[in-house]
Design an enzyme around this catalytic site. Structure first.
Site, short mmCIF file in Angstrom:
data_model
loop_
_atom_site.label_atom_id
_atom_site.label_comp_id
_atom_site.label_asym_id
_atom_site.label_seq_id
_atom_site.Cartn_x
_atom_site.Cartn_y
_atom_site.Cartn_z
N GLY A 175 0.85 -1.19 0.00
CA GLY A 175 0.00 0.00 0.00
C GLY A 175 0.88 1.24 0.00
O GLY A 175 2.00 1.20 0.52
N GLN A 234 2.89 10.05 1.12
CA GLN A 234 4.20 9.37 1.22
C GLN A 234 5.08 9.70 0.01
O GLN A 234 6.29 9.44 0.05
CB GLN A 234 4.01 7.85 1.29
CG GLN A 234 3.40 7.37 2.60
CD GLN A 234 3.28 5.86 2.63
OE1 GLN A 234 2.32 5.29 2.13
NE2 GLN A 234 4.28 5.20 3.21
N CYS A 262 5.93 -0.08 7.24
CA CYS A 262 5.55 1.09 6.43
C CYS A 262 6.72 1.47 5.53
O CYS A 262 7.86 1.49 5.98
CB CYS A 262 5.21 2.25 7.37
SG CYS A 262 4.69 3.75 6.50
N LEU A 263 6.41 1.76 4.27
CA LEU A 263 7.48 2.12 3.33
C LEU A 263 8.16 3.43 3.72
O LEU A 263 9.27 3.69 3.28
CB LEU A 263 6.91 2.23 1.90
CG LEU A 263 6.38 0.93 1.30
CD1 LEU A 263 5.90 1.16 -0.12
CD2 LEU A 263 7.44 -0.17 1.34
N HIS A 321 -4.52 1.45 7.64
CA HIS A 321 -3.17 2.00 7.72
C HIS A 321 -3.01 3.16 6.74
O HIS A 321 -2.48 4.23 7.09
CB HIS A 321 -2.17 0.87 7.42
CG HIS A 321 -0.73 1.27 7.35
ND1 HIS A 321 0.22 0.81 8.23
CD2 HIS A 321 -0.06 2.08 6.49
CE1 HIS A 321 1.41 1.33 7.92
NE2 HIS A 321 1.26 2.10 6.85
N GLU A 322 -3.50 2.97 5.50
CA GLU A 322 -3.33 4.00 4.47
C GLU A 322 -4.23 5.21 4.73
O GLU A 322 -3.83 6.35 4.50
CB GLU A 322 -3.60 3.42 3.08
CG GLU A 322 -2.71 2.25 2.68
CD GLU A 322 -1.22 2.55 2.78
OE1 GLU A 322 -0.83 3.72 2.62
OE2 GLU A 322 -0.45 1.62 3.05
N HIS A 340 -2.59 7.42 7.08
CA HIS A 340 -1.58 8.29 6.43
C HIS A 340 -2.21 9.61 5.98
O HIS A 340 -1.63 10.68 6.14
CB HIS A 340 -0.99 7.60 5.20
CG HIS A 340 0.22 6.75 5.48
ND1 HIS A 340 1.38 7.26 6.04
CD2 HIS A 340 0.46 5.44 5.27
CE1 HIS A 340 2.28 6.28 6.16
NE2 HIS A 340 1.74 5.16 5.70
ZN ZN Z 1 2.61 3.31 5.73
#
Ligand code: ZN
Length: 194
Positions: free
Chosen positions: A43, A48, A90-91, A132-133, A136
């Site tokens: 995701g 991000q 998380c990226l 989660h997204e 963000h």
């Molecule tokens: Zn993340």
């Protein structure tokens, strides 16, 4: 386009509603998929990659040739049910993992890449990723919700990210906060004018 790392201020920006789905947005989303797959993610939210807009992409298979590519524009979550704790990563905080408690099923309403509304009941991995997204887009990171057991360990790792970020800024690789905020404001005004 690149994936921003903690503690970049764009990750704390509350994102704006997207007013139109155009060719530029579709191109952006296609670039985001490439970045996400390169980074072995499932995701990726717009802020991000430095875009303060309410959309994210998901493919729970994490592979361009498998699973389903889903785009959620202006997502709204409701009807949370159940509670379950699973490990998340998380990226934007690579190599850091920790347990997070979340509802296990959730209802989502959003728009797709054609600008059409859709809604769905989500469970299992997809329910977790979408929560989660969506976090963000509200400037919330999974580390904000980390289990008390994992918090001391994760906090130490986050301090290392903060040091690295300060070093990179010292080398001129990251703009000053005020320049970052000005750029985010400009994008929000451009995309979100009614
Ligand atoms: Zn993340």
């Amino acid at each position: 386009m690149q994936i921003l790392h903690y503690p970049h201020p764009a990750l704390r920006r509350k994102c704006s509603i997207v007013r139109r789905v155009d060719a530029e947005l579709r191109e952006t989303i296609s670039e985001m998929y490439e970045l996400m797959y390169e980074a072995n993610g499932i995701g990726l939210a717009a802020n991000q990659v430095d875009l303060p807009l309410r959309f994210f992409i998901v493919n729970t298979a994490g592979d361009a040739d498998e699973g389903e590519e889903l785009v959620f524009i202006n997502p709204v979550l409701s009807q949370p049910e159940g509670r379950g704790e699973e490990e998340e990563g998380c990226l934007s905080i690579p190599t850091v993992y920790g347990k997070v408690m979340r509802p296990t099923t959730i209802h989502v309403q959003a728009y797709n890449l054609e600008g059409q509304p859709f809604s769905a009941e989500l469970s299992e991995t997809l329910a977790r990723v979408v929560q989660h997204e969506t976090d963000h887009l509200d400037g919330v990171l999974f580390t904000d919700r980390i289990s008390p057991d994992d918090k001391p360990r994760v906090d130490l790792l986050l301090e290392e990210f903060a040091v690295e970020f300060a070093d990179r800024r010292g080398r001129g690789e990251i703009p000053a906060d005020e320049d970052i905020y000005a750029r985010l404001d400009e994008i929000q005004q451009r995309y979100c004018a009614t």
